[in-house]
Write an enzyme that holds these catalytic residues in place. Structure first.
Site, PDB file in Angstrom:
ATOM      1  N   ARG A  48       4.820  14.254  13.216  1.00  0.00           N
ATOM      2  CA  ARG A  48       5.969  14.254  12.305  1.00  0.00           C
ATOM      3  C   ARG A  48       6.675  15.598  12.329  1.00  0.00           C
ATOM      4  O   ARG A  48       6.036  16.647  12.251  1.00  0.00           O
ATOM      5  CB  ARG A  48       5.469  13.983  10.879  1.00  0.00           C
ATOM      6  N   HIS A  76      -3.013  16.758   6.575  1.00  0.00           N
ATOM      7  CA  HIS A  76      -1.798  16.845   5.766  1.00  0.00           C
ATOM      8  C   HIS A  76      -1.001  15.552   5.731  1.00  0.00           C
ATOM      9  O   HIS A  76      -0.542  15.125   4.689  1.00  0.00           O
ATOM     10  CB  HIS A  76      -0.944  17.968   6.355  1.00  0.00           C
ATOM     11  N   LYS A 116      -1.868   3.739  -9.264  1.00  0.00           N
ATOM     12  CA  LYS A 116      -3.300   3.977  -9.484  1.00  0.00           C
ATOM     13  C   LYS A 116      -3.588   4.924 -10.654  1.00  0.00           C
ATOM     14  O   LYS A 116      -4.569   4.767 -11.350  1.00  0.00           O
ATOM     15  CB  LYS A 116      -3.874   4.554  -8.186  1.00  0.00           C
ATOM     16  N   SER A 149       3.958   4.865  -6.755  1.00  0.00           N
ATOM     17  CA  SER A 149       5.107   5.391  -7.501  1.00  0.00           C
ATOM     18  C   SER A 149       5.531   6.765  -6.994  1.00  0.00           C
ATOM     19  O   SER A 149       5.898   7.637  -7.769  1.00  0.00           O
ATOM     20  CB  SER A 149       4.769   5.439  -8.982  1.00  0.00           C
ATOM     21  N   GLY A 178      10.790  20.735   1.498  1.00  0.00           N
ATOM     22  CA  GLY A 178      12.050  20.081   1.218  1.00  0.00           C
ATOM     23  C   GLY A 178      12.233  18.788   1.966  1.00  0.00           C
ATOM     24  O   GLY A 178      11.278  18.180   2.435  1.00  0.00           O
ATOM     25  N   VAL A 236       8.021   8.781  -3.864  1.00  0.00           N
ATOM     26  CA  VAL A 236       9.445   8.659  -3.509  1.00  0.00           C
ATOM     27  C   VAL A 236       9.742   7.265  -2.954  1.00  0.00           C
ATOM     28  O   VAL A 236      10.782   6.664  -3.262  1.00  0.00           O
ATOM     29  CB  VAL A 236       9.865   9.767  -2.508  1.00  0.00           C
ATOM     30  N   ALA A 237       8.799   6.711  -2.170  1.00  0.00           N
ATOM     31  CA  ALA A 237       9.059   5.422  -1.525  1.00  0.00           C
ATOM     32  C   ALA A 237       9.038   4.283  -2.548  1.00  0.00           C
ATOM     33  O   ALA A 237       9.987   3.498  -2.656  1.00  0.00           O
ATOM     34  CB  ALA A 237       8.017   5.183  -0.427  1.00  0.00           C
ATOM     35  N   TRP A 293       3.844  16.973  -4.785  1.00  0.00           N
ATOM     36  CA  TRP A 293       3.325  18.212  -4.213  1.00  0.00           C
ATOM     37  C   TRP A 293       4.198  18.773  -3.104  1.00  0.00           C
ATOM     38  O   TRP A 293       3.963  19.904  -2.635  1.00  0.00           O
ATOM     39  CB  TRP A 293       1.915  17.982  -3.668  1.00  0.00           C
TER      40      TRP A 293
HETATM   41  C1  LIG Z   1       1.102  19.486  -0.409  1.00  0.00           C
HETATM   42  C2  LIG Z   1       2.096  18.621   0.313  1.00  0.00           C
HETATM   43  C3  LIG Z   1       3.316  19.151   0.700  1.00  0.00           C
HETATM   44  C4  LIG Z   1       4.262  18.358   1.361  1.00  0.00           C
HETATM   45  N1  LIG Z   1       5.483  18.882   1.671  1.00  0.00           N
HETATM   46  C5  LIG Z   1       6.435  18.064   2.199  1.00  0.00           C
HETATM   47  C6  LIG Z   1       7.773  18.527   2.400  1.00  0.00           C
HETATM   48  O1  LIG Z   1       8.104  19.663   2.082  1.00  0.00           O
HETATM   49  N2  LIG Z   1       8.670  17.662   2.928  1.00  0.00           N
HETATM   50  C7  LIG Z   1       8.349  16.371   3.279  1.00  0.00           C
HETATM   51  O2  LIG Z   1       9.224  15.632   3.757  1.00  0.00           O
HETATM   52  N3  LIG Z   1       7.094  15.918   3.088  1.00  0.00           N
HETATM   53  C8  LIG Z   1       6.151  16.712   2.544  1.00  0.00           C
HETATM   54  N4  LIG Z   1       4.892  16.222   2.335  1.00  0.00           N
HETATM   55  C9  LIG Z   1       4.610  14.816   2.632  1.00  0.00           C
HETATM   56  C10 LIG Z   1       5.267  13.953   1.567  1.00  0.00           C
HETATM   57  O3  LIG Z   1       5.118  14.558   0.304  1.00  0.00           O
HETATM   58  C11 LIG Z   1       4.652  12.581   1.535  1.00  0.00           C
HETATM   59  O4  LIG Z   1       4.580  12.035   2.832  1.00  0.00           O
HETATM   60  C12 LIG Z   1       5.490  11.647   0.682  1.00  0.00           C
HETATM   61  O5  LIG Z   1       5.693  12.221  -0.600  1.00  0.00           O
HETATM   62  C13 LIG Z   1       4.800  10.319   0.549  1.00  0.00           C
HETATM   63  O6  LIG Z   1       5.497   9.568  -0.394  1.00  0.00           O
HETATM   64  P1  LIG Z   1       5.009   8.116  -0.707  1.00  0.00           P
HETATM   65  O7  LIG Z   1       5.926   7.573  -1.741  1.00  0.00           O
HETATM   66  O8  LIG Z   1       4.832   7.368   0.538  1.00  0.00           O
HETATM   67  O9  LIG Z   1       3.527   8.310  -1.296  1.00  0.00           O
HETATM   68  P2  LIG Z   1       2.954   9.167  -2.519  1.00  0.00           P
HETATM   69  O10 LIG Z   1       3.959  10.070  -3.109  1.00  0.00           O
HETATM   70  O11 LIG Z   1       1.676   9.764  -2.066  1.00  0.00           O
HETATM   71  O12 LIG Z   1       2.648   8.044  -3.587  1.00  0.00           O
HETATM   72  C14 LIG Z   1       1.649   7.079  -3.350  1.00  0.00           C
HETATM   73  C15 LIG Z   1       1.481   6.284  -4.613  1.00  0.00           C
HETATM   74  O13 LIG Z   1       0.620   5.171  -4.393  1.00  0.00           O
HETATM   75  C16 LIG Z   1      -0.335   5.100  -5.443  1.00  0.00           C
HETATM   76  N5  LIG Z   1      -1.504   4.370  -4.939  1.00  0.00           N
HETATM   77  C17 LIG Z   1      -2.302   4.695  -3.895  1.00  0.00           C
HETATM   78  N6  LIG Z   1      -3.269   3.755  -3.746  1.00  0.00           N
HETATM   79  C18 LIG Z   1      -3.065   2.828  -4.716  1.00  0.00           C
HETATM   80  C19 LIG Z   1      -3.727   1.635  -5.106  1.00  0.00           C
HETATM   81  N7  LIG Z   1      -4.805   1.167  -4.464  1.00  0.00           N
HETATM   82  N8  LIG Z   1      -3.258   0.950  -6.174  1.00  0.00           N
HETATM   83  C20 LIG Z   1      -2.186   1.379  -6.858  1.00  0.00           C
HETATM   84  N9  LIG Z   1      -1.509   2.501  -6.532  1.00  0.00           N
HETATM   85  C21 LIG Z   1      -1.945   3.216  -5.481  1.00  0.00           C
HETATM   86  C22 LIG Z   1      -0.567   6.551  -5.797  1.00  0.00           C
HETATM   87  O14 LIG Z   1      -1.174   6.665  -7.059  1.00  0.00           O
HETATM   88  C23 LIG Z   1       0.868   7.072  -5.742  1.00  0.00           C
HETATM   89  O15 LIG Z   1       1.573   6.721  -6.903  1.00  0.00           O
HETATM   90  C24 LIG Z   1       3.944  17.007   1.667  1.00  0.00           C
HETATM   91  C25 LIG Z   1       2.706  16.485   1.283  1.00  0.00           C
HETATM   92  C26 LIG Z   1       1.792  17.271   0.612  1.00  0.00           C
HETATM   93  C27 LIG Z   1       0.484  16.678   0.193  1.00  0.00           C
END
Ligand SMILES: Cc1cc2nc3c(=O)[nH]c(=O)nc-3n(C[C@H](O)[C@H](O)[C@H](O)COP(=O)(O)OP(=O)(O)OC[C@H]3O[C@@H](n4cnc5c(N)ncnc54)[C@H](O)[C@@H]3O)c2cc1C
Length: 557
Positions: A393, A358, A48, A25, A62, A27-28, A58
């Site tokens: 990246r 990271h 999860k 849950s 931007g 952004v993706a 986190w």
């Molecule tokens: C501190 C920090 C700063 C960052 N700053 C930037 C920035 O400024 N700009 C930028 O572009 N990127 C930034 N990034 C990277 C970016 O935030 C992430 O790459 C991006 O948010 C990933 O999004 P996502 O939806 O793929 O995954 P996430 O937002 O990590 O969500 C993953 C989801 O999957 C769920 N999940 C995982 N495993 C399971 C499972 N087995 N069963 C059920 N659910 C599960 C988790 O609970 C979570 O809800 C940053 C990352 C961090 C940690």
């Protein structure tokens, strides 16, 4: 092809049915869910922990998009390709940078409020590797929190999206043709859906985020245990570019024993003019790269690590005292608060910083529609490898990638749905039972895996360091097998399932990193310090062997 391996777990005690099940849950995941639902598909999100417990919340710096005057997708493409060090998929990057600006506008329409100037225009900043100001931010340095807030509010107010929180997804289910047909999961808590169950679906979307928790020091939250990549490997999907882990150059140094998630000091602080200095106050990035402190992250992380080694220091410093109190309070309130909470005042003293894991540039291999090599299984966000990041990246491209490719998955699903190509699927129960159960390691192995990985496959890597990590990981796997043979297996529960995923992903990562005998992007081999285009301008594709070991094969050049 059906899954050959599965996590050791009880048989499902309940079943639910939907059209599309989205795992994660951030952004993706939430972007897929909102758009799939708009297309008329019954949509379920399984996550999860709480809805906002991923990396998205986190993100500080931007989201990058060519929104500013004079900036163009072509310039954004150029910067992305340079950061990716020769192995980006150029068409995927073109898709990202071309569709990015409108995807950000649609995110604004969903409710995300970005910082704007007095003229009402979105304020844009610069980050490492970008030759233009093109990073939109929110709440100063709280961009991810704002994006997460807007998306969570949107899904919560849409009764058409079914939400299951505190549910750890275990493995993929397929039909007799090997098409994704749902998944198994464990729901924590009490209710009608409690314990291990199954969700049947016409398509499965993995959006489980990163794998930073394989290392001791990481910016990633506790949920980032690489579950999606491990599930995909067990399901027979191809995974790629695992060796390209980006280490953020500057997290707040919390002491020699610190483990797990550590506070990030965003690149934007350097973007606004803070300097990296050693204990003597010397700016060591000058002369190392034309962009000095704003060089790509791998260059900065390596320079910091080298300087630390040369001086026997545990950290370097980021000096932003010249910003003054007002700028710190307005532009970087989150970082200021987190430093102050740890006893450092950036207004009056330099911040102790060190690199930490990271971002995973690699992941489950997908095409430009987010399709993996298993039919009906999609992936997007950090868990996926669309090819946009290559060997490294570019800062702030990841939120954008999550957004753009999530929209594309929803569009693909909608298209297939309207063409009647998304029928209901019957789970092949015999195949699910035939998959070999993976023995679960003891929960204490988590810290050992993290230590092995940080020591052997961190910012600095060599054949010797990785052989050490590989041997330690193999021993942990052997111990898990031995405990099963002695009829003393670890209990199947969240902690042991997560450790099993960490162990598989770490083993796969080390295997790929050991095989890539060159230095490229964020993969830095001390024993192979040069980039070797003749042999290595290509990807390593990782899959599982019949015995459950990850094997990496170089793609044809
Ligand atoms: C501190 C920090 C700063 C960052 N700053 C930037 C920035 O400024 N700009 C930028 O572009 N990127 C930034 N990034 C990277 C970016 O935030 C992430 O790459 C991006 O948010 C990933 O999004 P996502 O939806 O793929 O995954 P996430 O937002 O990590 O969500 C993953 C989801 O999957 C769920 N999940 C995982 N495993 C399971 C499972 N087995 N069963 C059920 N659910 C599960 C988790 O609970 C979570 O809800 C940053 C990352 C961090 C940690």
């Amino acid at each position: 092809m059906s899954a050959t391996h599965r996590l050791t777990a009880p048989a499902p005690g309940w079943t639910a049915t939907t059209d599309v099940v989205v795992v994660g849950s951030g952004v993706a995941g939430l972007t897929v869910a909102l758009n799939a639902r708009k297309a008329g598909l019954r949509t379920m999100v399984v996550t999860k922990a709480m809805l906002d417990d991923g990396s998205t919340r986190w993100a500080q710096g931007g989201i990058a998009a060519a929104l500013g005057e004079g900036d163009t997708p072509a310039q954004h493409l150029d910067d992305t390709l340079v950061a990716g060090a020769g192995i980006c998929d150029e068409e995927a990057v073109r898709t990202l940078v071309t569709e990015g600006p409108d995807a950000v506008r649609r995110l604004i329409a969903v409710g995300a409020a970005f910082d704007r100037g007095t003229d009402g225009e979105i304020l844009l900043t610069r980050e490492g590797g970008h030759h233009r100001r093109r990073i939109a931010h929110a709440g100063g340095d709280a961009t991810g929190a704002e994006i997460s807030r807007a998306l969570v509010e949107a899904v919560r107010s849409d009764p058409g999206v079914e939400l299951i929180e505190h549910a750890l997804v275990l493995d993929l289910l397929t039909d007799a043709d090997g098409h994704a047909a749902g998944l198994t999961l464990h729901v924590m808590g009490e209710g009608q859906r409690d314990g291990v169950g199954a969700v049947r679906a016409r398509a499965v979307v993995l959006a489980t985020g990163g794998m930073g928790q394989v290392f001791s020091a990481t910016t990633n939250p506790a949920v980032s245990t690489g579950d999606g990549v491990a599930l995909a490997l067990r399901a027979g999907a191809a995974v790629t570019d695992l060796e390209f882990v980006q280490f953020h150059p500057t997290v707040l140094w919390l002491g020699p024993e610190a483990e797990g998630q550590q506070p990030l000091v965003s690149e934007a602080v350097r973007g606004e003019g803070a300097h990296l200095v050693d204990a003597h106050g010397t700016r060591f990035m000058l002369g190392q790269h034309e962009l000095a402190e704003l060089a790509p992250r791998d260059i900065v992380a390596k320079a910091i690590t080298r300087r630390m080694q040369e001086q026997g220091a545990e950290h370097m410093y980021l000096d932003g005292r010249h910003f003054g109190a007002e700028m710190w309070e307005q532009r970087f309130p989150t970082i200021l608060a987190s430093c102050r909470a740890h006893g450092i005042d950036p207004v009056t003293e330099p911040i102790p910083v060190t690199p930490a894991a990271h971002y995973a540039s690699g992941g489950i291999r997908t095409d430009r529609h987010g399709r993996t090599s298993v039919p009906g299984l999609y992936a997007c966000g950090e868990v996926a490898c669309t090819g946009v990041h290559g060997a490294n990246r570019l800062a702030s491209n990841s939120l954008l990638e999550g957004l753009v490719f999530a929209e594309r998955i929803a569009a693909d699903l909608a298209d297939r749905h309207h063409r009647d190509e998304l029928p209901e699927r019957a789970v092949d129960v015999a195949a699910a039972r035939a998959a070999r159960p993976v023995p679960l390691p003891a929960p204490e192995s988590r810290a050992e895996i993290q230590r092995l990985m940080s020591r052997g496959a961190g910012v600095l890597r060599s054949a010797a360091s990785m052989a050490g990590a590989a041997a330690g990981l193999a021993l942990l796997a052997e111990q898990a097998h031995a405990h099963v043979a002695e009829e003393k297996p670890a209990d199947p529960r969240v902690e042991t399932w997560e450790v099993a995923n960490l162990l598989l992903v770490s083993t796969a990562l080390v295997a790929a990193a050991a095989q890539r005998e060159e230095t490229r992007g964020c993969h830095w081999r001390e024993d192979f310090p040069e980039r070797d285009d003749a042999h290595w301008r290509r990807h390593l594709i990782t899959t599982l062997t019949a015995s459950g070991d990850p094997v990496s094969t170089p793609e044809e050049q």
